[in-house]
Each structure stands twice: as C-alpha cells, then as structure tokens.
Enzyme design. Structure first.
Site, PDB file in Angstrom:
ATOM      1  CD  GLU A   1      -3.068  -0.623   2.189  1.00 41.40           C
ATOM      2  OE1 GLU A   1      -3.110  -0.214   3.054  1.00 41.40           O
ATOM      3  OE2 GLU A   1      -4.174  -1.531   1.936  1.00 41.40           O
TER       4      GLU A   1
ATOM      5  CD  GLU B   1      -3.826  -5.943   2.948  1.00 38.00           C
ATOM      6  OE1 GLU B   1      -4.537  -5.292   3.619  1.00 38.00           O
ATOM      7  OE2 GLU B   1      -2.567  -5.658   3.139  1.00 38.00           O
TER       8      GLU B   1
HETATM    9  O1  AHR Z   1      -4.956  -6.079   7.115  1.00 36.98           O
HETATM   10  C1  AHR Z   1      -4.952  -5.024   7.607  1.00 36.98           C
HETATM   11  C2  AHR Z   1      -4.085  -3.739   6.949  1.00 36.98           C
HETATM   12  O2  AHR Z   1      -4.904  -3.200   6.100  1.00 36.98           O
HETATM   13  C3  AHR Z   1      -2.734  -4.170   6.551  1.00 36.98           C
HETATM   14  O3  AHR Z   1      -1.697  -4.067   7.240  1.00 36.98           O
HETATM   15  C4  AHR Z   1      -2.623  -3.025   5.359  1.00 36.98           C
HETATM   16  O4  AHR Z   1      -1.895  -3.461   4.308  1.00 36.98           O
HETATM   17  C5  AHR Z   1      -4.111  -2.602   4.961  1.00 36.98           C
HETATM   18  O5  AHR Z   1      -4.448  -1.405   4.965  1.00 36.98           O
HETATM   19  O1  AHR Z   2      -6.826   2.251   8.749  1.00 40.70           O
HETATM   20  C1  AHR Z   2      -5.566   2.405   7.969  1.00 40.70           C
HETATM   21  C2  AHR Z   2      -5.956   2.380   6.573  1.00 40.70           C
HETATM   22  O2  AHR Z   2      -7.476   2.518   6.248  1.00 40.70           O
HETATM   23  C3  AHR Z   2      -5.693   1.184   6.104  1.00 40.70           C
HETATM   24  O3  AHR Z   2      -4.142   0.529   6.589  1.00 40.70           O
HETATM   25  C4  AHR Z   2      -6.311   1.103   4.752  1.00 40.70           C
HETATM   26  O4  AHR Z   2      -6.287  -0.023   3.939  1.00 40.70           O
HETATM   27  C5  AHR Z   2      -7.641   1.479   5.290  1.00 40.70           C
HETATM   28  O5  AHR Z   2      -8.610   1.989   4.416  1.00 40.70           O
END
Ligand code: AHR
Ligand code: AHR
Length: 531
Positions: A198, A320
């Site tokens: 991400e 994910e």
């Molecule tokens: O799966 C939880 C979080 O969601 C991960 O760490 C991140 O990549 C995403 O945003």
């Molecule tokens: O909560 C943090 C971020 O919000 C996550 O890592 C992302 O995937 C989500 O939408």
C-alpha cells in the site's frame, strides 16, 4: 391485405409478450451453463491468506510458545488444524503496514540475540521472536507456500536483495551462508515476493508518490531477479478506491512503469455495513468486480507496449480482502487486541460474493489473500483456552475445497433489486447500483464434474431456480452444501458454531435440468457430474 396485416399484428403482439430473455415474475430463475464456454483456469492461489505482525495474529494466534495447546515449535495445534482445513495455498507475510518499517535481519538468528523494536504501524512492542525461519516452518507445517513482502518504505533495495539471497541462494555469498549458519542448510526457493505494501497510502511508513514508488520498485525488482531469476513479483497497486487518492492515476502509472518486470498488480478491498443496510452491503462484491474490470482494462492497455519475453501478461492479485469496519477506531486499531472483528452471517455472504468474483474473473485474477488468518480480521479466533471458526471461515473452506478447474461463463436470469449510494469504507463510496441480481453465481468444471456457488442475497425469500446444462445432461444426483443461519446477524462463538456448512439431501436432476430452491440469505454449493 387487411387480413394479412391483422395476422402480422397478432404475431408482433405475441412476439413482444414472449419472454425470450429476461426474468419474468412467476417463473423459475435460470442458470444456464455449457462446459465448453470457459472463462479461464482457476488458480489455486485464489485461496491464499495473510499473516501480519499485527495484534494477536502471530503472537497469541498462530504462535504461542509455552501454551499447553502448542507444539514444540510454539505453533498452536488447534489453530494449525483449523488453518489446514482451509487448504491455504499461500500465505503473505510479514505485512501489511507493518512491513514498511520491518528489517528482516532483526527476525533471524539466535532468539536471545534478537532485539525488540517499537512497532509503529499498529502500536506494539515487536520482540522479533518470530521471523523468516519460523514463518517458513509454519508454512511447511500447514502445507502453504510462503509469499514475502519486502520493505519499500524505510527499507532499501539492497536490504530487499539480501533477503532474497538469504532465502533462495544455496551457498556462497554471505547471506546464504548466514541462513545455513542459522540451521537451515537448504534454500527455501520462495517464489512470490511483493514490492512493498500500500505504498500509495499516506498512512504508510515511507509512503511515496506513484513515480517515486515505481522507480524504487523497478530497481528493487532488478536486484531481486538478478539474485533469484525465477521469482514472481507483485507490484503494490492502489490500496483502496478513495477518490482523493486518485487510484486510477496510481495504478496506471505503476503499470506503465513496471509493465516489463512485474507479474501481478496487488489490489486491496475492505468493506463494511456501517449503516446497517443489508442490501447495500451485500452488493459490495459487485464493486470489487467493477474495480477488477478497470484494472483489467488498464493491464490490457499497457500490455500493448510491454516487452515481457515469454512471460504472460500481468495478473491481478487481490492480496487483501475482507469485511472490516467494526474494529476501526483509534482504540481498536492499536495494541495487542487490534482488529479483532467478530463476524456474522451477512459478512460470510459478502465473502461468498468476493470469492464468486475471483472465479468469474479467473482469467485475470490469479491470486487472492483473505486478510488475515487468525484473530486479526480473521476466519479463526483464538484465546488461551481454545479457538473457534468464525462465520467467514465456511465460504472460504467450501471454495478452497471445491472450486477448482475451469471457470464457466454462465447465464444467470433472476429477479433483481436496486441500491442507494453507500459508504463502504473510509472515504470510499459505492454509487447506486441498479438491477443487481439476487442470485450471485459462479461455476467451475473439472474432470466431468460441475460445481456452482450461489449466494441468494434475498433477505426473506427463497428463489427457485432451474440449473440447465446446454452441453449435455446431468449424470446422477448432485451434492448440496449450505452456509446459513437463523438470521443475518447470527455470530459464532466458542462452543457455538451457529453458522457453518451443512450437507443437504442430494438433488435429483431430470435430464439437463436440476431445480433447486435457494433459501433466503444463504450460500449454497451444488456439485455433480455431467455427461
Ligand atoms: O490487513 C490490515 C491492514 O490493512 C494491512 O496492514 C494494510 O496493508 C491494510 O491497510
Ligand atoms: O486504517 C488504516 C488504513 O485504512 C488501512 O491501512 C487502509 O487499507 C484502510 O482503508
């Protein structure tokens, strides 16, 4: 002359009123299939999962040394058995947001020498007791392939290269010898490596813009491939579709810049039901399908100019996906109890919908990883005393066990509904969807056997459906499995598996047609031979 005109008019009226296509109220819904009308080969990697150093996924999840429930390696045996039940093809590790400040060398070598670190993504103390070698051992124990993510945030391309050397080079250079010194003489040959996580998100440690990310990823890819030529590389695509983050710009830029070197683009999606609107929520898989289509189009566009030798085009990895909206406050996203979401039946139906999307797009979606395996937004929930399988475990298990072979291009004709505009996640909106079919269906064919996965999204009505084979006839009876519960808010708990898979009486077909009534708010899998 007049007589002829009357006859024509009658014929025209008859023609217009005849239901040639399109569902007509009062009739059975229809699913038509032809075993030669194929979308693509279903990749076993659609049934992947994800382990991140987050909350109690690793410590207190898969790994709890000293527990009477653990084996000599510290792996929780009850959890391990439940993981095996999911036939997990590959496991992504070690993050997630965690990886963007993770230095893999901290997690190898004698445990007493490993240093603890502040874990900044999810606010924990990371002891580093569990690292690369423990993870690979876990994968071997559950029969999964490891899929590593390198640190493209605070990490360097050199650090990424050295990790590949540690894992995949047999002997000679320093890091290969270091692995041997640590007690692992044989290289692991880890095939799947993702270039960061991400990286488009402003929350990501070491976040980059699309141009800077693609430059760094391109150079990391070069060093990693020079070290281990057969690895498959996954680029970090847009983490979600917040319009403010301009996801299309991100995806197009990285696909253009990395088109010659990467094997997959990773996409992520989390959905929720914050307003308690069942139909809106159940429609979110449609949004995933639209995003898949957009990414597919972009891939097709950039492949026109790519120079990839014999490598196939870039594929999509939904690496994910899940329902995640309850444990999203400051409190519930930090510390050792972060992201402990409790799932109900409607969540399981959404997961069934996501899995249907992967099957229907099996020609381009070649990897998917539920986030995550245990405790953290997970199908398995463990405490010191034991574990239980959450509602979302059951669709995943059914798919991983049954949905293989060739994905079929089916016709579904059934009643529909419309939604409203809808918030599906932080900053993400689903715009009003019209004519959404109540039945969400995918089908596969392998070795003379056809399997249908059908989510009936209707809240209170069964839908009687004719399943019609257009390329032959059914041969014998069909097996039927159902995931359902008392109502859509039903949850599971320790000693209370209220939502689970139940075998139903075998279904008799007549020639080329099998008729089944799909119960309200259910996922049904139907499996049988055709000839
Ligand atoms: O799966 C939880 C979080 O969601 C991960 O760490 C991140 O990549 C995403 O945003
Ligand atoms: O909560 C943090 C971020 O919000 C996550 O890592 C992302 O995937 C989500 O939408």
């Amino acid at each position: 002359m007049k007589k002829r005109r009357v006859i024509y008019s009658i014929l025209l009226i008859l023609f217009l009123s005849y239901p040639i296509t399109g569902y007509v109220a009062g009739q059975n819904a229809r699913i038509k299939f032809d075993t030669e009308r194929i979308i693509g080969e279903v990749d076993k990697n659609l049934y992947g999962n994800f382990v991140e150093h987050l909350g109690r996924c690793v410590y207190g999840g898969i790994y709890e040394p000293g527990s009477p429930l653990s084996d000599a390696d510290g792996f929780r045996k009850d959890v391990l058995d439940a993981v095996k039940g999911l036939n997990v093809s590959l496991i992504r590790y070690p993050g997630g947001n965690f990886v963007s400040n993770y230095h893999w060398l901290d997690g190898v070598g004698p445990k007493e020498e490993r240093v603890p670190r502040m874990e900044l993504a999810w606010a924990r103390l990371e002891t580093n007791e569990f690292g690369t070698n423990e993870f690979v051992k876990y994968c071997r124990a559950v029969g999964s392939e490891p899929y590593m993510s390198v640190n493209m945030g605070t990490g360097t391309i050199e650090e990424a290269q050295r990790w590949v050397e540690y894992c995949n080079v047999k002997e000679g250079p320093y890091f290969a010898e270091l692995r041997k010194k640590h007690g692992f003489p044989e290289p692991y040959d880890i095939k799947y490596w993702s270039l960061g996580n991400e990286m488009d998100g402003e929350w990501q440690m070491g976040h980059l813009n699309a141009e800077d990310y693609s430059k760094k990823a391109l150079e990391a890819a070069k060093l990693m491939r020079l070290t281990s030529p057969d690895i498959k590389l996954i680029a970090a695509g847009s983490s979600n579709y917040r319009p403010a983050a301009d996801p299309d710009h991100w995806n197009r830029t990285i696909l253009t810049n990395l088109r010659d070197v990467v094997d997959y683009i990773a996409l992520h999606m989390y959905v929720g039901n914050p307003d308690g609107n069942y139909y809106n929520f159940l429609t979110t898989p449609l949004v995933m399908e639209q995003r898949t289509d957009i990414a597919r189009g972009m891939i097709n566009e950039v492949m026109q100019k790519a120079d990839r030798g014999d490598r196939p085009p870039i594929y999509i990895a939904w690496d994910e996906y899940n329902v995640w909206y309850r444990a999203r406050t400051d409190e519930t996203t930090r510390g050792t109890r972060a992201l402990e979401e409790r799932y109900n039946l409607e969540d399981a139906l959404v997961i069934g919908g996501f899995l249907n999307v992967f099957i229907r797009n099996a020609d381009v979606v070649k990897m998917a990883n539920m986030a995550q395996l245990v405790n953290v937004i997970a199908p398995i929930f463990a405490e010191e005393k034991g574990m239980f399988r959450q509602t979302i475990y059951f669709p995943l298990e059914l798919f991983a066990k049954n949905m293989h072979g060739k994905s079929l291009d089916i016709l579904v004709d059934c009643p529909t509904y419309d939604t409203e505009d809808f918030f599906i996640g932080p900053g993400e909106v689903m715009t009003k969807q019209t004519d959404v079919p109540y039945l969400d269906v995918s089908a596969v064919y392998e070795n003379g056997e056809v399997v249908f996965s059908v989510v009936n999204r209707h809240l209170d009505k069964p839908i009687t459906t004719d399943i019609i084979c257009q390329s032959g006839v059914f041969d014998g009876t069909l097996e039927v499995f159902e995931v359902n519960g008392k109502d859509i808010k039903t949850v599971n708990d320790f000693d209370a598996e209220n939502v689970k898979t139940v075998s139903k009486p075998a279904l008799k077909a007549k020639g080329n047609t099998a008729t089944y009534s799909f119960p309200a708010h259910s996922l049904t899998m139907i499996k049988g031979k055709v000839k």
